[in-house]
Scaffold this motif. Structure first.
Motif, short mmCIF file in Angstrom:
data_model
loop_
_atom_site.label_atom_id
_atom_site.label_comp_id
_atom_site.label_asym_id
_atom_site.label_seq_id
_atom_site.Cartn_x
_atom_site.Cartn_y
_atom_site.Cartn_z
N UNK A 1 0.87 -1.18 0.00
CA UNK A 1 0.00 0.00 0.00
C UNK A 1 0.90 1.23 0.00
N UNK A 2 0.74 2.06 -1.02
CA UNK A 2 1.62 3.23 -1.13
C UNK A 2 1.24 4.33 -0.16
N UNK A 3 0.00 4.51 0.14
CA UNK A 3 -0.44 5.60 1.00
C UNK A 3 -0.73 6.85 0.20
N UNK A 4 -1.32 7.83 0.87
CA UNK A 4 -1.72 9.08 0.21
C UNK A 4 -0.55 10.05 0.24
N UNK A 5 0.07 10.25 -0.94
CA UNK A 5 1.19 11.18 -1.08
C UNK A 5 0.80 12.46 -1.80
N UNK A 6 -0.49 12.71 -1.93
CA UNK A 6 -0.94 13.91 -2.65
C UNK A 6 -0.53 15.16 -1.89
N UNK A 7 -0.17 16.23 -2.60
CA UNK A 7 0.28 17.46 -1.93
C UNK A 7 -0.84 18.14 -1.15
N UNK A 8 -0.44 18.79 -0.07
CA UNK A 8 -1.39 19.57 0.74
C UNK A 8 -1.33 21.01 0.26
N UNK A 9 -2.45 21.59 -0.17
CA UNK A 9 -2.42 22.97 -0.68
C UNK A 9 -1.98 23.94 0.40
N UNK A 10 -1.09 24.86 0.05
CA UNK A 10 -0.66 25.89 0.99
C UNK A 10 -1.65 27.04 1.01
N UNK A 11 -1.83 27.61 2.20
CA UNK A 11 -2.81 28.69 2.36
C UNK A 11 -2.17 30.07 2.37
N UNK A 12 -0.85 30.15 2.53
CA UNK A 12 -0.18 31.45 2.61
C UNK A 12 1.31 31.24 2.35
N UNK A 13 2.06 32.26 1.99
CA UNK A 13 3.50 32.13 1.77
C UNK A 13 4.21 31.89 3.10
N UNK A 14 5.21 31.06 3.08
CA UNK A 14 5.97 30.78 4.30
C UNK A 14 6.86 31.96 4.65
#
Length: 794
Positions: A189-202
């Protein structure tokens, strides 16, 4: 590499039992060192409830308990635990159950006149900890009669796999699951590697300022609430020996073990400016997470902000920017580091960490960003918060490569026949890209297999996946009826010397070639060539210039424990001055004390004559003939100047012997006499005799004659000079000459001494007449007088 069965089955979809998994792991080259199944160990222990706990009629500190085991009448048990009381649920052992701490079966007993038909157990008795102040109290919802292992949460076996240094991909549970899936034991099982959308600049940016850290990525998550991690995560970490700290820290530890992706979390409020991966400045310091302050040098990579180093890159984070329960904004960092740089830094600083263990073996260069995404998902799930956009500096180093592979190499190198189609299928299951070019294959390893670079590496992968247990055991072909000798002459000499010394009562020791620098200086090892720049221990910082310091250290340890009379030897390397790496093979031995006391013979302190005899016996065993070279003065400074000597063949000294200098004994805190010898086995010449057969023993049939002579010689004349002159008078007839007395005093002029010499005359062709013997005696006197200036004593 440790992990639990349930942890392994998270990425691996399989119904296989732990024994089948362990067997498969070993068959594919991942050797299982142990499977610790506490549940199996406690299979005979059950959950029970104390119905009543009354005072023992004959003892103030004992209680008479009635215990419900859920299968009939209550059991009467005498218990001395202070927490034994009515209503609690306990771990019950019935008669016949083997108690883990003792390994003995429990029996029905009588305690202070009252029968006890069982035992309520403490953690120590079950080998679950050191607590034995009271019995284990199980949760109130534990079901009476169930197995105690279920109530204790011990149903998850822990598997320990021994990894070879090249298998960095298997320092992750996911990597081991991937190999098992490739072998056919389950589905990955590979797992969920989808990117998490960023909400603001770091607000914090990473930067790379050294090639030793080619990539540095991260993101800020604000508004987190740090606290304990979930129970399942804590259980997994505790099972493999890690202490749960907090949700933020536990996430990084989990991903390091689960995916082989070390991460670090910074309290963003403690970071000033941006974070940079750079080389340390000479003398910079950092307070690490282990509570120690480390001084850095310019070969080490640090992660630094405007205040200075905040962590040792790839080895350990810093305390100043660490996360606590009060942390609300966290910066998650993932980076790539040069494995050689990390290994060197870890050795210099003496730090062993999970991050170092993985980085120095090589991590997946393409899993930097997926690793941050997984960490982000877990932090958001456990702690809440809002993620920033990913920020990345640098890029993964070039890792793609192609290997031309001949499928026939498998049978030639591996000794088994594997069809080409199966070879291709195995490589593809392992994640390799394979192009069939007819007679050969073009194989590209995946990013996580930095250890596969040659055709032989591919053979290893195919053979282990096909099954190492399928490789047949084949005897080596013997070309001759009698096997050819495999030992070199030097190896045979070493074996002869070892057996001879053991036969004389010596005990062999095996020691490190590293010794303290102060000890090396006593034996001429003060030069920089033999100083170790990066010692494994502070007191092992020099290569030994002699084998004797190792033997003396062993003697000192024994003397401190009351063992004073010792005979020790070692055959090992000593390192020469002037050239790094130059060494010689030495056989060295020491005698300490007065020898074993016996009614049948007198004892005496170990002296120069004892070790001279030991040395000569070893030399004669190595050379296969009598040692005729004379003993001379000139032993090194660590020997007593008047009680030592050397043996030389031509200009080359091959052995030294004697009593050791008092200052050397004082340095090792040795009280008694110590005598020693050293033989340079590399300096012993090869035998000139052809073949191995010795000359036939042919004793003379004629009577030998012995004559004694007393010579008065100058005090500076050595006994060796007198003996050499004596033997030289007639080498054909004189078989041996020995000194049996030395006298100085009344009747001998001042500055002179009397040497008494016994000469054995052995004719070979006839019995000597008295005139012939007398003529030879005069010849001996003349030879000694001419050579040494001696006079025959009246």
């Amino acid at each position: 590499m440790k992990f639990t069965l349930s942890w392994l089955k998270a990425p691996l979809d399989t119904d296989a039992a732990v024994d089948a998994i362990a067997e498969r792991l070993t068959s594919i080259g991942l050797e299982v060192e142990s499977v610790e199944d506490a549940g199996a160990r406690l299979k005979d222990f059950a959950v029970a409830q104390v119905i009543s706990a009354e005072k023992h009629p004959n003892a103030d500190k004992l209680r008479l308990c009635m215990v419900d085991a859920g299968d009939g009448a209550p059991l009467q048990i005498v218990c001395g635990a202070p927490n034994a009381r009515a209503g609690i649920k306990v771990v019950l052992a019935r008669p016949g159950t083997v108690i883990p701490v003792t390994g003995e079966a429990l029996k029905i007993g009588t305690i202070r006149g009252v029968e006890s038909r069982g035992m309520m157990c403490s953690a120590r008795e079950l080998l679950l900890g050191e607590d034995h102040d009271g019995i284990i109290e199980l949760p109130t919802d534990a079901k009476i009669g169930d197995k105690a292992a279920i109530a204790l949460g011990l149903t998850d076996p822990v598997i320990d796999v021994s990894l070879t240094p090249n298998r960095g991909d298997c320092t992750a549970v996911y990597g081991i699951a991937r190999d098992l899936a490739a072998s056919g034991l389950g589905r990955l099982r590979e797992g969920d590697l989808s990117p998490v959308p960023g909400k603001f600049p770091s607000p914090i940016k990473p930067a790379v300022e050294t090639e030793a850290a080619p990539m540095f990525a991260g993101r800020l998550i604000r508004g987190v609430k740090n606290g304990p991690s979930p129970k399942w995560l804590q259980d997994w970490l505790k099972a493999v020996g890690l202490r749960p700290i907090s949700a933020l820290v536990d996430v990084t530890n989990f991903l390091s073990l689960d995916r082989g992706r070390p991460l670090h979390v910074y309290d963003a409020a403690k970071v000033k400016g941006d974070l940079r991966a750079r080389l340390a400045k000479d003398g910079e310091t950092v307070l690490a997470l282990d509570g120690k302050t480390y001084t850095l040098d310019p070969t080490m990579v640090v992660i630094a902000d405007d205040n200075g180093p905040q962590g040792i890159g790839g080895v350990m984070g810093g305390e100043d920017s660490s996360c606590t329960d009060a942390t609300t904004d966290v910066f998650v960092e993932a980076a790539l580091f040069d494995p050689i740089s990390i290994a060197r830094t870890g050795r210099k600083l003496g730090i062993i960490s999970d991050a170092r263990y993985r980085f120095e073996r090589g991590v997946d260069p393409e899993f930097v960003l997926p690793g941050i995404e997984l960490a982000t998902k877990m932090i958001l799930e456990f702690c809440g918060g809002e993620p920033s956009e990913l920020v990345v500096a640098g890029a993964p180093p070039a890792w793609k490569r192609s290997i031309d592979f001949d499928p026939g190499h498998v049978s030639r190198l591996g000794g088994i026949e594997v069809p080409k189609s199966e070879q291709i299928a195995i490589l593809k299951r392992l994640g390799f890209t394979v192009e069939d070019a007819g007679a050969s294959l073009k194989v590209s390893p995946p990013s996580w297999r930095s250890d596969v670079n040659l055709s032989a590496d591919l053979v290893e992968e195919i053979v282990r996946m096909h099954g190492l247990n399928k490789v047949p055991s084949v005897a080596m072909e013997r070309l001759h009826a009698v096997a050819k000798p495999v030992l070199t002459p030097a190896q045979r000499r070493t074996r002869f010397v070892r057996r001879t010394l053991a036969g004389r009562g010596f005990n062999e020791t095996i020691n490190f070639s590293f010794i303290p620098r102060a000890h090396a200086a006593l034996f001429g090892g003060g030069d920089d060539v033999r100083q170790v720049e990066n010692p494994i221990s502070a007191d092992l910082d020099a290569l030994r210039p002699s084998v004797l310091p190792s033997l003396l250290a062993a003697a000192a340890r024994n003397a401190a424990r009351g063992f004073d009379n010792l005979m020790l030897f070692e055959i090992g390397a000593q390192f020469e001055s002037g050239m790094p790496g130059a060494q010689a093979l030495i056989a060295a031995g020491i005698r300490t004390g007065n020898g074993a006391r016996s009614w049948s013979k007198a004892t005496h302190p170990a002296d120069v004559f004892d070790v001279k005899a030991d040395m000569l016996a070893a030399l004669e065993a190595a050379m296969g003939s009598a040692m005729t070279a004379p003993a001379k003065a000139g032993a090194p400074g660590w020997y007593h100047p008047g009680r030592s000597g050397t043996l030389a063949l031509g200009p080359k000294v091959i052995a030294t012997f004697g009593e050791l200098h008092p200052k050397v004994l004082a340095a090792f805190d040795l009280k008694g006499p110590v005598a020693a010898f050293e033989i340079n086995l590399d300096a012993i010449p090869e035998s000139k005799a052809k073949g191995k057969a010795r000359a036939t023993f042919a004793p003379s049939p004629f009577q030998a004659v012995e004559r004694d002579f007393a010579f008065v010689v100058d005090g500076k004349v050595t006994a060796e000079e007198v003996l050499r002159a004596t033997k030289g008078a007639d080498r054909a007839l004189i078989e041996a000459a020995t000194v049996f007395d030395v006298y100085e005093g009344k009747g001998v002029p001042e500055g002179k001494k009397s040497l008494a010499v016994s000469v054995r005359i052995q004719p070979r062709d006839k019995t000597l007449t008295e005139p012939e013997i007398e003529a030879l005696a005069q010849k001996i006197v003349a030879a000694v007088t001419k050579t040494t200036g001696a006079a025959l004593r009246a």
